[in-house]
Design an enzyme around this catalytic site. Structure first.
Site, PDB file in Angstrom:
ATOM      1  N   GLU A 185       8.989   7.835  -7.168  1.00  0.00           N
ATOM      2  CA  GLU A 185       8.333   8.922  -6.430  1.00  0.00           C
ATOM      3  C   GLU A 185       8.847   8.845  -5.009  1.00  0.00           C
ATOM      4  OE1 GLU A 185       6.367  11.056  -7.855  1.00  0.00           O
ATOM      5  OE2 GLU A 185       5.769  10.070  -9.705  1.00  0.00           O
ATOM      6  N   CYS A 195       4.243  12.508   1.658  1.00  0.00           N
ATOM      7  CA  CYS A 195       5.497  12.884   0.995  1.00  0.00           C
ATOM      8  C   CYS A 195       5.515  14.365   0.656  1.00  0.00           C
ATOM      9  CB  CYS A 195       5.689  12.056  -0.262  1.00  0.00           C
ATOM     10  SG  CYS A 195       4.223  11.995  -1.275  1.00  0.00           S
ATOM     11  N   GLU A 240      13.469  14.597   6.140  1.00  0.00           N
ATOM     12  CA  GLU A 240      12.052  14.239   6.143  1.00  0.00           C
ATOM     13  C   GLU A 240      11.740  13.448   7.414  1.00  0.00           C
ATOM     14  OE1 GLU A 240      10.657  11.183   3.399  1.00  0.00           O
ATOM     15  OE2 GLU A 240       8.985  12.483   2.863  1.00  0.00           O
ATOM     16  N   LYS A 297       3.508  -4.792  -5.211  1.00  0.00           N
ATOM     17  CA  LYS A 297       3.804  -5.145  -3.824  1.00  0.00           C
ATOM     18  C   LYS A 297       3.410  -4.016  -2.877  1.00  0.00           C
ATOM     19  CE  LYS A 297       7.064  -4.679  -0.899  1.00  0.00           C
ATOM     20  NZ  LYS A 297       6.448  -4.602   0.432  1.00  0.00           N
TER      21      LYS A 297
HETATM   22  P1  NAP Z   1      10.273   2.698   1.999  1.00  0.00           P
HETATM   23  O1  NAP Z   1      10.864   2.175   3.214  1.00  0.00           O
HETATM   24  O2  NAP Z   1      11.149   3.196   0.921  1.00  0.00           O
HETATM   25  O3  NAP Z   1       9.318   1.554   1.429  1.00  0.00           O
HETATM   26  C1  NAP Z   1       8.516   1.710   0.295  1.00  0.00           C
HETATM   27  C2  NAP Z   1       8.208   0.341  -0.276  1.00  0.00           C
HETATM   28  O4  NAP Z   1       9.406  -0.255  -0.753  1.00  0.00           O
HETATM   29  C3  NAP Z   1       7.641  -0.635   0.741  1.00  0.00           C
HETATM   30  O5  NAP Z   1       6.712  -1.466   0.092  1.00  0.00           O
HETATM   31  C4  NAP Z   1       8.884  -1.390   1.155  1.00  0.00           C
HETATM   32  O6  NAP Z   1       8.620  -2.630   1.725  1.00  0.00           O
HETATM   33  C5  NAP Z   1       9.600  -1.515  -0.152  1.00  0.00           C
HETATM   34  N1  NAP Z   1      11.038  -1.751  -0.049  1.00  0.00           N
HETATM   35  C6  NAP Z   1      11.875  -1.612   1.011  1.00  0.00           C
HETATM   36  N2  NAP Z   1      13.138  -1.923   0.659  1.00  0.00           N
HETATM   37  C7  NAP Z   1      13.114  -2.247  -0.647  1.00  0.00           C
HETATM   38  C8  NAP Z   1      14.114  -2.653  -1.589  1.00  0.00           C
HETATM   39  N3  NAP Z   1      15.402  -2.764  -1.260  1.00  0.00           N
HETATM   40  N4  NAP Z   1      13.739  -2.897  -2.857  1.00  0.00           N
HETATM   41  C9  NAP Z   1      12.448  -2.776  -3.238  1.00  0.00           C
HETATM   42  N5  NAP Z   1      11.457  -2.413  -2.388  1.00  0.00           N
HETATM   43  C10 NAP Z   1      11.791  -2.148  -1.113  1.00  0.00           C
HETATM   44  O7  NAP Z   1       9.297   3.898   2.280  1.00  0.00           O
HETATM   45  P2  NAP Z   1       8.136   3.940   3.348  1.00  0.00           P
HETATM   46  O8  NAP Z   1       8.751   4.172   4.656  1.00  0.00           O
HETATM   47  O9  NAP Z   1       7.234   2.785   3.171  1.00  0.00           O
HETATM   48  O10 NAP Z   1       7.320   5.207   2.841  1.00  0.00           O
HETATM   49  C11 NAP Z   1       7.620   6.472   3.210  1.00  0.00           C
HETATM   50  C12 NAP Z   1       8.406   7.186   2.136  1.00  0.00           C
HETATM   51  O11 NAP Z   1       7.693   7.196   0.911  1.00  0.00           O
HETATM   52  C13 NAP Z   1       8.635   8.623   2.479  1.00  0.00           C
HETATM   53  O12 NAP Z   1       9.970   8.966   2.225  1.00  0.00           O
HETATM   54  C14 NAP Z   1       7.703   9.374   1.536  1.00  0.00           C
HETATM   55  O13 NAP Z   1       8.083  10.672   1.261  1.00  0.00           O
HETATM   56  C15 NAP Z   1       7.699   8.501   0.355  1.00  0.00           C
HETATM   57  N6  NAP Z   1       6.500   8.726  -0.453  1.00  0.00           N
HETATM   58  C16 NAP Z   1       6.634   9.389  -1.639  1.00  0.00           C
HETATM   59  C17 NAP Z   1       5.528   9.654  -2.421  1.00  0.00           C
HETATM   60  C18 NAP Z   1       5.673  10.369  -3.717  1.00  0.00           C
HETATM   61  O14 NAP Z   1       4.754  10.318  -4.520  1.00  0.00           O
HETATM   62  N7  NAP Z   1       6.776  11.035  -3.978  1.00  0.00           N
HETATM   63  C19 NAP Z   1       4.264   9.240  -2.000  1.00  0.00           C
HETATM   64  C20 NAP Z   1       4.154   8.569  -0.770  1.00  0.00           C
HETATM   65  C21 NAP Z   1       5.292   8.314  -0.016  1.00  0.00           C
HETATM   66  P3  NAP Z   1       8.192  -2.752   3.278  1.00  0.00           P
HETATM   67  O15 NAP Z   1       7.974  -1.389   3.794  1.00  0.00           O
HETATM   68  O16 NAP Z   1       6.992  -3.566   3.216  1.00  0.00           O
HETATM   69  O17 NAP Z   1       9.310  -3.414   3.986  1.00  0.00           O
END
Ligand code: NAP
Ligand code: MG
Length: 489
Positions: free
Chosen positions: A267, A301, A398, A193
């Protein structure tokens, strides 16, 4: 059961993107279905959502919103395909994955342009970093497909089954590659997804998977928002969950997985320390600071979002940093001269702006470059905060934007203590002329990846992942295989 979208509905013409002449060759469909069992299907409930270009706020396409029923269909397709995919000769499996990598290279230009259109990142980055690295990831793991026994000598290796994978919007194609390549190489099938704001390159990748001739159902791509992600994670037919995203959602997922026996990797977020000693090559360090925090608008991240500068060179470093910030061009992601593109979404811009206010309320001194930004779209000038302390929220939390919190230190130990004073532990950087200091610091900072005299360098052979609230497990390299295998004695 939903029928494949009829020709008319699905092929209702190419929409030429509404951007300048240079993008004429980019083909974005008006509407995308769900990629399930080798076909693009209409969603069961017939619901679609818009994906927009964050640099113009214009609609790019309508994308299917997968419900639980659609996710169920995708998981069943993946389960059916698993029987075949897990049993074909490993060298054959490798060939399919090599083919994905090669087709991706052939379509690199289109991938780069769509990535920049849908997510707002500068074309120079999509072209030179995201797309080549994504292809490299497939090449790398394709090579492992028939060598798994050598990767884990003396152990029996078995795939896990169906992998449910959920990815964020900051590196949409690259994160899809990080997820798909090792899973497929190990013989698993996948339901992936993408993030709601950036689904287009994953759907383009679905076309590549189809054109590479992978058996139907080996890769399934279900678009939607958080609820779709939750349906993937929670589906009882999923054997392994791989999630990249925020620590907040990571926690929710961990709870949902407790007691299910599913294997998982998470991650999550980061707040990396970038440490500059007085003996560092200062100009080089300033470039590293800029790359560390302004690369991909700071939507990274592992961004170097906390800078620690040794006191004796702090004035010089900060002045040089401000001068360099003045030269950064913020604007049209499709312009090759652009350094900083659009903020990914209105929501993310709100978050960043909230932190800019918080930083000032907490007593920090905010400095932003004086560059012009376009009227339409979502933008944030490169920003630094000085005069902040360890307890400030802009230092601890963050932000995920082009915002750097700067502090100073006198001694090695002070820098180390400050660097480790964070709930996160994903990455870090150290700038110094002395090898001994590099080794001491890299061994003492509690983070998964630490760069020395460079920053934000990625390679498929190198494991990536965090400690503490930055997550569980590793992706990349040999470690990345481990996450998709059951190892037996
Ligand atoms: P997010 O809000 O956690 O969303 C990540 C993904 O999870 C999206 O596809 C989101 O869907 C989905 N999602 C949301 N709620 C969910 C739930 N309850 N169950 C399952 N999936 C769910 O994060 P983001 O704002 O997209 O990304 C930014 C974050 O990612 C930052 O904190 C960053 O540090 C982290 N990140 C970490 C790494 C690493 O390798 N450690 C790499 C890149 C990013 P939708 O957004 O489509 O609603
Ligand atoms: Mg978009």
């Amino acid at each position: 059961m939903a029928t494949p979208e009829n020709k008319l509905a699905f092929d209702d013409g190419w929409q030429y993107s509404p951007a300048p002449e240079s993008t004429d060759h980019i083909k974005v469909k008006k509407r995308y279905g769900l990629f399930i069992d080798g076909n693009f299907l209409a969603p069961e409930k017939g619901r679609y959502f818009d994906t927009i270009n964050p640099a113009t706020e214009e609609k790019l396409s309508r994308v299917a919103l997968a419900s639980e029923a659609d996710v169920d269909k995708a998981v069943k397709a993946a389960r059916k395909a698993y029987g075949k995919w897990s049993r074909i000769k490993p060298a054959e499996r490798g060939k399919y994955i090599y083919r994905i990598a090669r087709i991706m290279q052939e379509r690199a230009r289109e991938f780069a342009a769509i990535e920049s259109l849908d997510g707002g990142k500068p074309i120079r980055e999509s072209r030179d970093i995201d797309v080549p690295l994504a292809a490299a990831h497939f090449f790398y793991y394709a090579g492992w497909a028939d060598k798994l026994e050598y990767a884990f000598p003396g152990r029996k290796v078995r795939p896990l089954g169906v992998a449910g994978q959920v990815i964020p919007w900051n590196f949409p194609l690259l994160m899809a590659a990080w997820k798909l390549a090792p899973a497929l190489a190990c013989g698993n099938t996948v339901v992936l997804k993408p993030a709601e704001t950036t689904p287009l390159t994953a759907l383009k990748l679905a076309e590549v998977v189809r054109d590479a001739g992978l058996p139907d159902g080996v890769v399934n791509i279900v678009t939607g928002a958080g609820e779709t992600g939750a349906a993937v994670v929670g589906h009882p037919g999923v054997d392994k969950v791989a999630f990249t995203g925020s620590t907040e959602v990571g926690r929710v997922i961990m709870k949902a997985l407790a007691g299910t026996g599913k294997k998982y990797t998470l991650e999550l977020g980061g707040k990396a320390a970038n440490i500059v000693f007085a003996d560092a090559a200062i100009d080089q360090a300033v470039e590293g600071i800029v790359n560390g925090i302004f690369f991909n608008q700071g939507h990274v991240c592992c961004a170097g979002s906390r800078l620690f500068v040794q006191e004796s060179v702090a004035d010089e470093v900060i002045q040089k940093l401000k001068d360099r910030m003045e030269t950064l061009i913020v604007g049209d992601p499709l312009d090759k001269n652009t350094d900083i593109g659009a903020i990914n979404s209105a929501r993310q811009l709100e978050t960043i702006e909230r932190y800019l206010a918080i930083g000032q309320e907490e007593g920090g001194t905010m400095y932003q470059s004086s560059c012009k930004v376009p009227k339409e779209g979502y933008w944030c000038r490169p920003t630094i905060f000085t005069g902040v302390s360890q307890s400030n929220r802009v230092v601890q939390e963050e932000i995920f934007g082009p915002v750097l919190a700067i502090q100073t230190f006198r001694t090695f130990d002070e820098a180390l203590t400050k660097a480790n004073n964070t709930p996160y532990g994903l990455s870090g950087g150290v700038w110094t002329d002395k090898g001994a200091k590099i080794f001491r610091m890299t061994q003492s900072v509690r983070a998964g990846v630490i760069w020395a005299n460079t920053f934000n360098k990625f390679d498929p052979t190198s494991p990536f992942g965090g400690y503490k609230e930055s997550g569980v497990g590793r992706e990349g390299g040999l470690h990345g295989l481990d996450a998709y295998l059951r190892l037996e004695a």
